[in-house]
Scaffold this motif. Structure first.
Motif, PDB file in Angstrom:
ATOM      1  N   ILE A  27       0.815  -1.161   0.018  1.00 48.20           N
ATOM      2  CA  ILE A  27       0.088   0.082   0.166  1.00 48.20           C
ATOM      3  C   ILE A  27       0.817   1.408  -0.205  1.00 48.20           C
ATOM      4  O   ILE A  27       0.577   2.263  -0.385  1.00 48.20           O
ATOM      5  CB  ILE A  27      -0.946  -0.063   1.284  1.00 48.20           C
ATOM      6  N   ASP A  28       2.295   1.056   0.429  1.00 47.83           N
ATOM      7  CA  ASP A  28       3.095   2.129   0.560  1.00 47.83           C
ATOM      8  C   ASP A  28       3.140   2.859  -0.939  1.00 47.83           C
ATOM      9  O   ASP A  28       3.231   3.929  -1.106  1.00 47.83           O
ATOM     10  CB  ASP A  28       4.589   1.931   1.105  1.00 47.83           C
ATOM     11  N   GLU A  29       3.202   2.134  -1.922  1.00 43.54           N
ATOM     12  CA  GLU A  29       3.329   2.572  -3.388  1.00 43.54           C
ATOM     13  C   GLU A  29       2.292   3.125  -3.985  1.00 43.54           C
ATOM     14  O   GLU A  29       2.068   3.591  -5.241  1.00 43.54           O
ATOM     15  CB  GLU A  29       4.009   1.293  -4.243  1.00 43.54           C
ATOM     16  N   CYS A  30       0.841   3.180  -3.089  1.00 40.42           N
ATOM     17  CA  CYS A  30      -0.398   3.536  -3.920  1.00 40.42           C
ATOM     18  C   CYS A  30      -0.471   5.083  -3.428  1.00 40.42           C
ATOM     19  O   CYS A  30      -0.488   5.454  -2.358  1.00 40.42           O
ATOM     20  CB  CYS A  30      -1.493   2.787  -3.183  1.00 40.42           C
ATOM     21  N   SER A  31      -0.588   5.888  -4.537  1.00 35.82           N
ATOM     22  CA  SER A  31      -0.720   7.290  -4.296  1.00 35.82           C
ATOM     23  C   SER A  31      -2.378   7.546  -3.821  1.00 35.82           C
ATOM     24  O   SER A  31      -3.151   6.798  -3.864  1.00 35.82           O
ATOM     25  CB  SER A  31      -0.643   8.255  -5.508  1.00 35.82           C
ATOM     26  N   LYS A  32      -2.298   8.655  -3.167  1.00 38.50           N
ATOM     27  CA  LYS A  32      -3.741   9.302  -2.800  1.00 38.50           C
ATOM     28  C   LYS A  32      -4.903   8.962  -4.220  1.00 38.50           C
ATOM     29  O   LYS A  32      -5.770   8.538  -4.182  1.00 38.50           O
ATOM     30  CB  LYS A  32      -3.804  10.484  -2.401  1.00 38.50           C
ATOM     31  N   GLU A  33      -4.160   9.620  -5.342  1.00 44.51           N
ATOM     32  CA  GLU A  33      -4.884   9.523  -6.571  1.00 44.51           C
ATOM     33  C   GLU A  33      -5.219   8.187  -6.877  1.00 44.51           C
ATOM     34  O   GLU A  33      -6.620   7.960  -7.252  1.00 44.51           O
ATOM     35  CB  GLU A  33      -3.987   9.987  -7.800  1.00 44.51           C
TER      36      GLU A  33
END
Ligand code: CP
Length: 311
Positions: free
Chosen positions: A9-15
């Protein structure tokens, strides 16, 4: 849109997170769309699962794709000594996407790195369905979807997380996923299962407000928007005496909700054991069964995103 693994999940941007939520909402309105027709998805589960496996498989089936896989690694050639690397390379020959649960932290990252080498790979993306005590990103996306649906917003939520904060991969991912939305956390755990320093440092770096407690009190419940219960995970303990000491440390009972906010919702990644008494199920604030149902739509969105399919 290109193909992309979902390892952490660390690689997931807010967008990215907001796109997944929007897409899940569309799938919730219309789940049977043949967007994966002709695609084969492999499910490699080296640890037991009910929800993650079945909801991913439901998601693929509703999208018109096909599923191959095993749920019991003891029936595979890993028992003959085949390495994870070779298993991944073989499945890369057969499937268009790999969903993997493994007991080793970092296993999904390792698989995605192997498959990023063009000489070996057909460009098959990997979705992490849980790696040891590390991460469970698809669980976090369905948790965030559940918060969004029940609260009508994601920002400024008071989120109380109870139980196994040391080994709980769903907890570790949830903290990282929610930081985009300015949460306040209450972490309730016995000393043996306190949140690891890595997650506390993350909160400190990101300026997230958090409070640690060992007592599970109504006073904390009454301040919460989300009460996220977790199981004490027997399978992660090396010392069974410690497990016996903490296994029933917190039990949520119906009368503990008497002073809680109207909007409070109780989430749990499940499975539950003793930490939520059965009388809580009758409360309109108990959302954990619906939460698991949301997993189908979120996983439909994740599959399409990973395969570069517009949905
Ligand atoms: N929440 C979750 O990961 O459940 P399963 O272990 O049943 O997949």
């Amino acid at each position: 849109m290109g193909k992309k693994s979902l390892v952490s999940i660390d690689e997931c941007s807010k967008e990215y997170i907001l796109e997944i939520l929007d897409c899940a909402r569309r799938f919730e309105q219309e789940p049977n769309r043949k967007l994966l027709e002709g695609k084969v998805v492999a499910t490699l589960f080296f640890e037991p699962s009910t929800r993650t496996r079945l909801s991913f498989e439901t998601a693929v089936n509703r999208l018109g794709g096909r599923v191959i896989g095993f749920q019991d690694a003891s029936t595979t050639s890993s028992t003959k000594g085949e390495t994870l690397r070779d298993t991944i390379l073989m499945v890369n020959n057969y499937a268009d996407l790999i969903i993997m649960r493994h007991y080793l932290e970092g296993a999904a990252k390792y698989a995605s790195e192997i498959l990023s080498i063009p000489e070996f790979s057909r460009g098959v993306p990997v979705i992490n369905a849980g790696d040891g005590a590390n991460q469970h990103p698809s669980q976090t996306l369905l948790d965030i979807y559940s918060i969004w649906k029940t609260q009508g917003k994601l920002t400024d939520q008071v989120v109380t997380i109870v139980g196994d904060l040391k080994y709980g991969r769903a907890v570790h991912s949830l903290i990282a996923g929610l930081w985009h939305f300015n949460p306040t956390f209450h972490f309730i755990a016995p000393n043996e299962l306190k949140l690891p320093d890595e997650q506390k440092s993350f909160c400190d770096e990101k300026g997230i407000q958090y409070y640690e407690h060992t007592e599970f009190t109504e006073e904390i419940i009454n301040r919460s928007d989300i009460l996220y219960m977790t199981r004490i995970q027997r399978e992660r303990f090396t010392d069974m005496e410690v497990y016996e000491r903490v296994k029933n440390v917190y039990v949520l009972k119906l009368d503990m909700l008497n002073g809680s906010k109207d909007n409070l919702r109780i989430l749990h990644p499940l499975p539950r054991v003793t930490e939520i008494a059965s009388d809580v199920d009758s409360s309109p604030k108990a959302y954990f069964i619906h939460q698991a149902g949301n997993g189908i739509f979120i996983r439909q969105a994740i599959l399409c995103k990973a395969l570069g399919i517009n949905a």
